[in-house]
Design a protein around this motif. Structure first.
Motif, PDB file in Angstrom:
ATOM      1  N   LYS A 172      -0.544  81.807  39.404  1.00  0.00           N
ATOM      2  CA  LYS A 172       0.256  80.836  38.665  1.00  0.00           C
ATOM      3  C   LYS A 172       1.090  81.528  37.596  1.00  0.00           C
ATOM      4  CE  LYS A 172      -1.751  77.333  40.779  1.00  0.00           C
ATOM      5  NZ  LYS A 172      -1.024  76.488  41.754  1.00  0.00           N
ATOM      6  N   GLY A 173       2.250  80.967  37.312  1.00  0.00           N
ATOM      7  CA  GLY A 173       3.052  81.453  36.206  1.00  0.00           C
ATOM      8  C   GLY A 173       2.430  81.050  34.885  1.00  0.00           C
ATOM      9  N   ASP A 174       2.916  81.671  33.806  1.00  0.00           N
ATOM     10  CA  ASP A 174       2.327  81.391  32.495  1.00  0.00           C
ATOM     11  C   ASP A 174       3.254  80.588  31.587  1.00  0.00           C
ATOM     12  OD1 ASP A 174       4.274  83.198  31.765  1.00  0.00           O
ATOM     13  OD2 ASP A 174       2.900  84.744  31.036  1.00  0.00           O
ATOM     14  N   GLY A 175       4.275  79.970  32.167  1.00  0.00           N
ATOM     15  CA  GLY A 175       5.225  79.203  31.373  1.00  0.00           C
ATOM     16  C   GLY A 175       6.501  79.962  31.084  1.00  0.00           C
ATOM     17  N   ALA A 176       6.401  81.286  31.055  1.00  0.00           N
ATOM     18  CA  ALA A 176       7.576  82.115  30.790  1.00  0.00           C
ATOM     19  C   ALA A 176       7.806  83.161  31.865  1.00  0.00           C
ATOM     20  CB  ALA A 176       7.437  82.808  29.436  1.00  0.00           C
ATOM     21  N   ARG A 177       6.771  83.511  32.597  1.00  0.00           N
ATOM     22  CA  ARG A 177       6.891  84.506  33.659  1.00  0.00           C
ATOM     23  C   ARG A 177       6.379  83.923  34.966  1.00  0.00           C
ATOM     24  NH1 ARG A 177       3.596  89.301  30.925  1.00  0.00           N
ATOM     25  NH2 ARG A 177       2.314  87.463  30.483  1.00  0.00           N
ATOM     26  N   GLY A 178       7.070  84.279  36.046  1.00  0.00           N
ATOM     27  CA  GLY A 178       6.663  83.763  37.342  1.00  0.00           C
ATOM     28  C   GLY A 178       7.129  84.661  38.461  1.00  0.00           C
ATOM     29  N   ARG A 179       6.605  84.381  39.637  1.00  0.00           N
ATOM     30  CA  ARG A 179       6.912  85.183  40.820  1.00  0.00           C
ATOM     31  C   ARG A 179       7.210  84.248  41.974  1.00  0.00           C
ATOM     32  NH1 ARG A 179       3.455  90.322  42.999  1.00  0.00           N
ATOM     33  NH2 ARG A 179       4.995  91.371  41.693  1.00  0.00           N
ATOM     34  N   GLY A 180       8.224  84.603  42.758  1.00  0.00           N
ATOM     35  CA  GLY A 180       8.608  83.768  43.891  1.00  0.00           C
ATOM     36  C   GLY A 180       8.831  84.583  45.145  1.00  0.00           C
ATOM     37  N   PHE A 181       8.755  83.895  46.278  1.00  0.00           N
ATOM     38  CA  PHE A 181       8.887  84.540  47.585  1.00  0.00           C
ATOM     39  C   PHE A 181       9.900  83.765  48.416  1.00  0.00           C
ATOM     40  CE2 PHE A 181       7.939  85.952  51.812  1.00  0.00           C
ATOM     41  CZ  PHE A 181       7.418  87.230  51.660  1.00  0.00           C
ATOM     42  N   ALA A 182      10.620  84.475  49.277  1.00  0.00           N
ATOM     43  CA  ALA A 182      11.521  83.814  50.226  1.00  0.00           C
ATOM     44  C   ALA A 182      11.796  84.751  51.393  1.00  0.00           C
ATOM     45  CB  ALA A 182      12.826  83.398  49.561  1.00  0.00           C
ATOM     46  N   PHE A 183      12.237  84.154  52.491  1.00  0.00           N
ATOM     47  CA  PHE A 183      12.448  84.916  53.726  1.00  0.00           C
ATOM     48  C   PHE A 183      13.569  84.275  54.536  1.00  0.00           C
ATOM     49  CE2 PHE A 183      11.764  84.470  58.285  1.00  0.00           C
ATOM     50  CZ  PHE A 183      11.929  85.780  58.695  1.00  0.00           C
ATOM     51  N   ALA A 184      14.289  85.102  55.283  1.00  0.00           N
ATOM     52  CA  ALA A 184      15.252  84.584  56.257  1.00  0.00           C
ATOM     53  C   ALA A 184      15.548  85.653  57.298  1.00  0.00           C
ATOM     54  CB  ALA A 184      16.555  84.152  55.587  1.00  0.00           C
ATOM     55  N   LYS A 185      15.931  85.186  58.463  1.00  0.00           N
ATOM     56  CA  LYS A 185      16.512  86.050  59.489  1.00  0.00           C
ATOM     57  C   LYS A 185      17.991  85.688  59.522  1.00  0.00           C
ATOM     58  CE  LYS A 185      16.199  87.329  64.392  1.00  0.00           C
ATOM     59  NZ  LYS A 185      15.587  86.997  65.709  1.00  0.00           N
ATOM     60  N   TYR A 186      18.829  86.607  59.066  1.00  0.00           N
ATOM     61  CA  TYR A 186      20.234  86.266  58.874  1.00  0.00           C
ATOM     62  C   TYR A 186      20.884  85.791  60.172  1.00  0.00           C
ATOM     63  CZ  TYR A 186      25.035  86.473  57.270  1.00  0.00           C
ATOM     64  OH  TYR A 186      26.332  86.142  56.946  1.00  0.00           O
ATOM     65  N   LYS A 187      21.533  84.651  60.096  1.00  0.00           N
ATOM     66  CA  LYS A 187      22.148  83.972  61.245  1.00  0.00           C
ATOM     67  C   LYS A 187      21.120  83.573  62.302  1.00  0.00           C
ATOM     68  CE  LYS A 187      26.439  86.708  61.002  1.00  0.00           C
ATOM     69  NZ  LYS A 187      27.349  87.569  61.791  1.00  0.00           N
ATOM     70  N   ASN A 188      19.840  83.751  62.003  1.00  0.00           N
ATOM     71  CA  ASN A 188      18.749  83.536  62.962  1.00  0.00           C
ATOM     72  C   ASN A 188      18.831  84.474  64.162  1.00  0.00           C
ATOM     73  OD1 ASN A 188      17.700  81.590  61.331  1.00  0.00           O
ATOM     74  ND2 ASN A 188      18.041  79.873  62.700  1.00  0.00           N
ATOM     75  N   LEU A 189      19.634  85.549  64.042  1.00  0.00           N
ATOM     76  CA  LEU A 189      19.712  86.512  65.138  1.00  0.00           C
ATOM     77  C   LEU A 189      19.993  87.936  64.674  1.00  0.00           C
ATOM     78  CD1 LEU A 189      22.987  86.860  65.252  1.00  0.00           C
ATOM     79  CD2 LEU A 189      22.890  84.930  66.809  1.00  0.00           C
ATOM     80  N   ALA A 190      20.013  88.173  63.362  1.00  0.00           N
ATOM     81  CA  ALA A 190      20.285  89.523  62.857  1.00  0.00           C
ATOM     82  C   ALA A 190      19.072  90.040  62.082  1.00  0.00           C
ATOM     83  CB  ALA A 190      21.552  89.522  62.005  1.00  0.00           C
ATOM     84  N   CYS A 191      19.292  90.660  60.929  1.00  0.00           N
ATOM     85  CA  CYS A 191      18.196  91.316  60.220  1.00  0.00           C
ATOM     86  C   CYS A 191      17.234  90.306  59.596  1.00  0.00           C
ATOM     87  CB  CYS A 191      18.745  92.239  59.136  1.00  0.00           C
ATOM     88  SG  CYS A 191      19.697  91.410  57.853  1.00  0.00           S
ATOM     89  N   TYR A 192      15.976  90.713  59.533  1.00  0.00           N
ATOM     90  CA  TYR A 192      14.938  89.953  58.836  1.00  0.00           C
ATOM     91  C   TYR A 192      14.839  90.493  57.410  1.00  0.00           C
ATOM     92  CZ  TYR A 192      13.134  89.112  63.639  1.00  0.00           C
ATOM     93  OH  TYR A 192      12.975  88.793  64.970  1.00  0.00           O
ATOM     94  N   VAL A 193      14.830  89.609  56.422  1.00  0.00           N
ATOM     95  CA  VAL A 193      14.700  90.049  55.030  1.00  0.00           C
ATOM     96  C   VAL A 193      13.733  89.123  54.299  1.00  0.00           C
ATOM     97  CG1 VAL A 193      15.861  90.528  52.847  1.00  0.00           C
ATOM     98  CG2 VAL A 193      17.053  90.963  55.002  1.00  0.00           C
ATOM     99  N   ALA A 194      12.724  89.716  53.678  1.00  0.00           N
ATOM    100  CA  ALA A 194      11.795  88.983  52.815  1.00  0.00           C
ATOM    101  C   ALA A 194      11.917  89.550  51.410  1.00  0.00           C
ATOM    102  CB  ALA A 194      10.366  89.113  53.322  1.00  0.00           C
ATOM    103  N   VAL A 195      11.909  88.674  50.409  1.00  0.00           N
ATOM    104  CA  VAL A 195      12.124  89.097  49.021  1.00  0.00           C
ATOM    105  C   VAL A 195      11.068  88.479  48.115  1.00  0.00           C
ATOM    106  CG1 VAL A 195      13.704  89.052  47.041  1.00  0.00           C
ATOM    107  CG2 VAL A 195      14.616  89.354  49.353  1.00  0.00           C
ATOM    108  N   VAL A 196      10.536  89.298  47.225  1.00  0.00           N
ATOM    109  CA  VAL A 196       9.683  88.839  46.126  1.00  0.00           C
ATOM    110  C   VAL A 196      10.454  89.073  44.831  1.00  0.00           C
ATOM    111  CG1 VAL A 196       7.494  89.116  44.905  1.00  0.00           C
ATOM    112  CG2 VAL A 196       7.588  89.452  47.388  1.00  0.00           C
TER     113      VAL A 196
END
Length: 257
Positions: A101-125
């Protein structure tokens, strides 16, 4: 003649609007407006940036509603083994802690996509800090994992992913054109803020090489996941979900009020 919108699977305004996740019930509606009151042009990624931001923000909301960790929830609803590998690699390099959990001022998030659903896979924190008094959001660190098929030039891939994340950070936190029904109000760089060196996040990139595959372009692969990871990190930090871009200080302060 009216402008044409590229068809799927690459798409134009609807690029990356179709989820890669294995959900049994999906409905995607595209509204294409061939005539606009003002002249417009393409943003890098076309619709990919905004659509991944929206889609991956909502995936986090679904995970929260299901009482699941965001990374585990994504893995559970994906069949693509390379998508899963990219997600796992980013989470491992970033030291992802399920359920943190975040502490009100700091937090961490995640996301992912495969560009155009047919090119590179990228996951980001993304790791963010939120100054609740000023509303300023800062991205301290971003970790990305990218599967671009056969990697011919590792430095080139890293540079493209880093550049995309930095550009997306600027888009997501501050960039906006002012306009009304008759004209554009933003006329110079003095009216259009962009990220400065002191606000550039530390970026780490993990490369997943597949020499048995062809090579995939990476120039527009990280912008959407970076935006969504930042949004999810802000929600993790503050408990408030921002659904409109950019996350300018006044907008953040209103959301936290």
């Amino acid at each position: 003649p009216f402008p044409a919108d590229p068809p799927q699977p690459t798409g134009g305004g609807d690029r990356n609007s179709i989820p890669l996740y294995d959900f049994p019930n999906q409905k995607v509606v595209k509204h294409f407006l061939p005539e606009m009151p003002l002249r417009t042009s393409a943003l890098r990624t076309l619709g990919g940036y905004a659509n991944v931001f929206a889609l991956e923000s909502f995936i986090d909301e679904l995970a929260l509603a299901a009482g699941a960790d965001p990374v585990e929830f994504r893995l559970r609803h994906l069949k693509d083994s390379r998508a899963k590998a990219a997600i796992e690699a980013a989470a491992q390099r970033a030291g992802w802690r399920p359920g943190a959990k975040g502490d009100g001022a700091r937090g961490r998030g995640f996301a992912f996509a495969k560009y155009k659903n047919l090119a590179c896979y990228v996951a980001v924190v993304a790791d963010v800090t939120v100054d609740r008094s000023s509303g300023k959001v800062r991205v301290a660190r971003a970790v990305a994992a990218v599967d671009a098929g056969q990697i011919v030039n590792p430095d080139g891939v890293v540079n493209q992913i880093e550049g995309g994340i930095i550009q997306s950070t600027s888009w997501t936190l501050m960039e906006s054109v002012r306009y009304d029904r008759t004209r554009v109000g933003t006329r110079s760089w003095a009216d259009y803020p962009i990220i400065h060196f002191e606000d550039v996040p530390q970026v780490e990139v993990v490369l997943l090489d597949h020499p048995e595959d062809r090579f995939h372009g990476v120039g527009e692969g990280s912008q959407g996941p970076a935006a969504a990871a930042i949004a999810n990190a802000v929600a993790n930090a503050t408990g408030r979900r921002l659904r409109a871009l950019p996350f300018a200080p006044e907008r953040v302060k209103r959301a936290l009020a």
